[in-house]
Design a protein around this motif. Structure first.
Motif, PDB file in Angstrom:
ATOM      1  N   ILE A   1       0.824  -1.215   0.000  1.00  0.00           N
ATOM      2  CA  ILE A   1       0.000   0.000   0.000  1.00  0.00           C
ATOM      3  C   ILE A   1       0.851   1.254   0.000  1.00  0.00           C
ATOM      4  O   ILE A   1       0.364   2.341  -0.290  1.00  0.00           O
ATOM      5  N   THR A   2       2.112   1.130   0.323  1.00  0.00           N
ATOM      6  CA  THR A   2       2.957   2.323   0.414  1.00  0.00           C
ATOM      7  C   THR A   2       3.240   2.924  -0.957  1.00  0.00           C
ATOM      8  O   THR A   2       3.775   4.012  -1.060  1.00  0.00           O
ATOM      9  N   HIS A   3       2.873   2.201  -2.016  1.00  0.00           N
ATOM     10  CA  HIS A   3       3.077   2.759  -3.355  1.00  0.00           C
ATOM     11  C   HIS A   3       1.796   3.267  -3.982  1.00  0.00           C
ATOM     12  O   HIS A   3       1.817   3.773  -5.098  1.00  0.00           O
ATOM     13  N   LEU A   4       0.699   3.113  -3.281  1.00  0.00           N
ATOM     14  CA  LEU A   4      -0.588   3.485  -3.872  1.00  0.00           C
ATOM     15  C   LEU A   4      -0.771   5.003  -3.884  1.00  0.00           C
ATOM     16  O   LEU A   4      -0.349   5.702  -2.965  1.00  0.00           O
ATOM     17  N   SER A   5      -1.421   5.481  -4.944  1.00  0.00           N
ATOM     18  CA  SER A   5      -1.723   6.919  -5.026  1.00  0.00           C
ATOM     19  C   SER A   5      -2.919   7.225  -4.136  1.00  0.00           C
ATOM     20  O   SER A   5      -3.593   6.318  -3.640  1.00  0.00           O
ATOM     21  N   GLY A   6      -3.194   8.496  -3.940  1.00  0.00           N
ATOM     22  CA  GLY A   6      -4.250   8.927  -3.026  1.00  0.00           C
ATOM     23  C   GLY A   6      -5.586   8.248  -3.250  1.00  0.00           C
ATOM     24  O   GLY A   6      -6.166   7.685  -2.323  1.00  0.00           O
ATOM     25  N   SER A   7      -6.070   8.246  -4.495  1.00  0.00           N
ATOM     26  CA  SER A   7      -7.417   7.711  -4.713  1.00  0.00           C
ATOM     27  C   SER A   7      -7.411   6.184  -4.639  1.00  0.00           C
ATOM     28  O   SER A   7      -8.371   5.569  -4.171  1.00  0.00           O
TER      29      SER A   7
END
Ligand code: ATP
Ligand code: MG
Lengths: 379, 241
Positions: free
Chosen positions: B81-87
């Motif tokens: 999850i640390t690479h996921l963008s805001g949305s």
């Protein structure tokens, strides 16, 4: 649809505040409605104007007369199809406040020129047959409760004396904007009874064969009567009406200024209210985001709220304005046209939506940019 | 199994590696989390303890995807999850995380039912299905008879149970509870803790809970201590192994 309770619940969070905000919109839109009515009333002449009609007045001013002999000379000018004329009477019925337009018309030609006005044939015949007969507009008759056969006393001001007329007919307008608040009687009767200005008419209205030639014909007319004791000024009916409206220009400007200021104030007030409404629930908005509602959703939630408030207010305000027009003209005929046009309703609703969006956009953006952790940390 | 040494076997539900979190306060830099490692298997009930300001909430916020680390990775159910963008992160939260807050954080203008329904609005469930799920969750927290009460008409303990119902209603991958009993009296706290225990024991929920209360921590399978930016296993962790 499933989000409706969420939006509505927020409106009921502070009912008093919501009502006051809706009220602000309501008052502003009511005012907008009134201004639209008044403005429409001033501009009405423009809608009524026939494209193929020209108005000829004395070059000096509208109140200076023109000789009757011009009628035949006008008919000889190429491009002129029909001629009629009228005279302003300006009398007083009972009280000066009961203002309405009284006009002495050239009975044989007037309705041929102004085909938008309708009179039942039998009433027209009765009018023609009665030297003291008069025709009154439907709205005017309604205003004073006149019926056919009534005798109407009018105190002359420009043409002094006690005048009396018999209502022989009631005319109606083909279109809504046609002015049915006027009072017409025979120019011939006026000319017989008056002691001065005999053989003079107030203004002529002519019809041209081809509206495209209107300017050319107008020039020809004014040239024909140039250097005579009664020089003319000829304009299309529309230009004539525009001239009238221009005289009202200052009032219009005033109306627009007031409207502008009111809406600007409304924007500030509602913008501030929305900002407060959002600020006091940053925590809830943050929780929604933590649960998984998107930034865009939160932004729309706030925007919807302010638009709904705006629309509710617009509905109330414009509805009240509409009701007012249905109840009738409170100036008792000073405004010949007293209705709220559909265009103004649409414009009012659009304006409310714009103000609603504008007042909600900044709080909505800050809500969408809100960082969950920061908001939750604040207690 | 729960480990804090970074040697997890790879199939743990939550895997944290080298997690760093720094805050800048003026010219001062606060290094709250310092290369923290953590492995939590599905079905575990973990309690985090530690002094105030040690970074427990910070850790939980990072695990829940409402905050971003300065460095390091968090992997939940094989999603990093640390690479996921805001949305994307927002969508991920909706599917995987159930938050329980110390302050309950119910929406005051919505009924208990509507509060619990909120996470389901983000799903494709029909109205009838949503109702069924809400009723099940409300029954689980034993508040079936308070469905249409507003938060202000509920006691603190009841509010928190509604908060828990809201957290579990969409069946998230794990529950994150930041001092869920911090604002409650002993009796209400015990009720809430028993509820969490039931969720763990009988429903196999994975629960990560921050608490100051040793009695609350006792209910967990395992207690971890956060101090000076890293985790150490408490006495119970040993017992669980
Ligand atoms: N946004 C921020 N900006 C600056 N410093 C922050 C911020 N958020 C947290 N901190 C600092 O990070 C440290 C850890 O905070 P955190 O809230 O995680 O502690 P905690 O262990 O939950 O404490 P408590 O038990 O009191 O809840 C604290 O020193 C706090 O001041
Ligand atoms: Mg904390």
């Amino acid at each position: 649809m499933k989000y409706v309770p969420l939006i509505l619940a927020n409106l009921f969070r502070k009912p008093v505040r919501t009502i006051l905000t809706i009220g602000s919109f309501g008052v502003a839109l009511f005012l907008f409605g009134l201004l639209a009515i008044v403005r429409g009333s001033f501009n009405q002449g423009l809608d009524v104007a026939g494209a193929d009609r020209l108005v000829i007045i004395n070059k000096v001013s509208l109140i200076q007369p023109l000789p009757l002999s011009y009628r035949d000379r006008l008919l000889q000018i190429p491009g002129v199809k029909q001629v009629t004329f009228a005279n302003w009477f300006g009398g007083v019925y009972q009280d000066e406040r009961n203002f309405f337009a009284q006009m002495a018309i050239d009975t044989p030609t007037y309705l041929q020129m102004f085909t938008e006005f309708k009179v039942p044939p039998d009433q027209w015949k009765a009018f023609e047959a009665d030297r003291e007969g008069c025709l009154v507009g439907a709205d005017l008759a309604k205003r004073f409760g006149w019926k056919i056969g009534d005798r109407i006393p009018i105190k002359g001001t420009i043409f002094p004396g006690a005048w009396e007329f018999n209502v022989r007919g009631i005319y109606t307008g083909a279109r809504r904007q046609d002015d049915t608040t006027q009072f017409w009687f025979h120019w011939k009767y006026l000319d017989e009874r008056r002691t001065y200005s005999k053989g003079m008419v107030g203004w002529y209205t002519i019809r041209v064969n081809n509206p495209d030639d209107a300017v050319k014909v107008a020039k020809a007319i004014d040239t024909t009567f140039a250097n005579s004791p009664w020089e003319t000024k000829t304009d299309t009916e529309k230009a004539f009406a525009t001239g009238f409206v221009k005289q009202m220009g200052n009032i219009q400007f005033l109306i627009m200024s007031i409207g502008g200021v009111v809406f600007f104030t409304l924007l500030l007030v509602t913008g501030n209210t929305m900002a407060i409404a959002v600020r006091e629930r940053v925590r809830e908005l943050a929780v929604l985001k933590a649960i998984g509602f998107s930034d865009v959703f939160v932004m729309l939630l706030v925007l919807f709220e302010s638009v709904i408030v705006a629309l509710a207010g617009a509905g109330l305000g414009l509805g009240a304005a509409k009701l007012l027009t249905l109840a009738g003209d409170p100036t008792h005929g000073m405004l010949p046209f007293f209705f709220l046009p559909a265009g103004a309703l649409t414009a009012g609703v659009a304006l409310a939506i714009v103000v609603g969006l504008a007042s909600g956009i900044i709080p909505a953006l800050s809500a969408s940019r809100l960082r969950v952790v920061d908001a939750l940390r604040r207690v | 199994m729960v480990r804090v040494d970074g040697n997890g076997n790879g199939d743990s539900l939550v895997r944290v590696r080298g997690l760093d979190k720094k805050y800048q306060r003026g010219s001062e830099e606060i290094h709250v989390l310092q290369g923290l490692n953590l492995d939590v298997d599905a079905g575990e009930f973990v309690a985090f303890m530690g002094p105030s300001g040690s970074g427990k909430s910070t850790l939980l916020n990072l695990l829940g995807g409402i905050d971003l680390p300065t460095a390091g990775t968090i992997t939940v159910a094989n999603d990093e999850i640390t690479h996921l963008s805001g949305s994307k992160l927002t969508e991920w939260r909706a599917r995987h995380v159930g938050f329980v807050f110390q302050m309950y954080n119910l929406i005051p203008v919505l009924t208990a039912f509507q509060n619990v329904e909120l996470p389901l609005l983000l799903t494709k469930l029909s109205k009838a299905e949503r109702r069924k799920h809400v009723e099940t969750a409300m029954a689980l927290v034993e508040l079936s008879d308070r469905m249409y009460h507003y938060p202000r008409q509920l006691s603190g303990g009841q509010e928190q149970r509604v908060g828990i119902a809201r957290a579990i209603v969409a069946d998230p991958t794990f529950l994150l509870c930041d001092e869920p009993t911090g604002d409650l009296d002993r009796k209400s706290a015990d009720e809430v803790l028993s509820l969490l225990e039931t969720l763990s024991r009988q429903h196999g929920k994975t629960i990560l809970m921050v608490t100051h209360d040793p009695l609350a921590a006792e209910r967990a399978h395992c207690i971890l201590h956060l101090d000076k930016g890293v985790l150490t296993e408490g006495k119970k962790a040993g017992a669980a192994q």
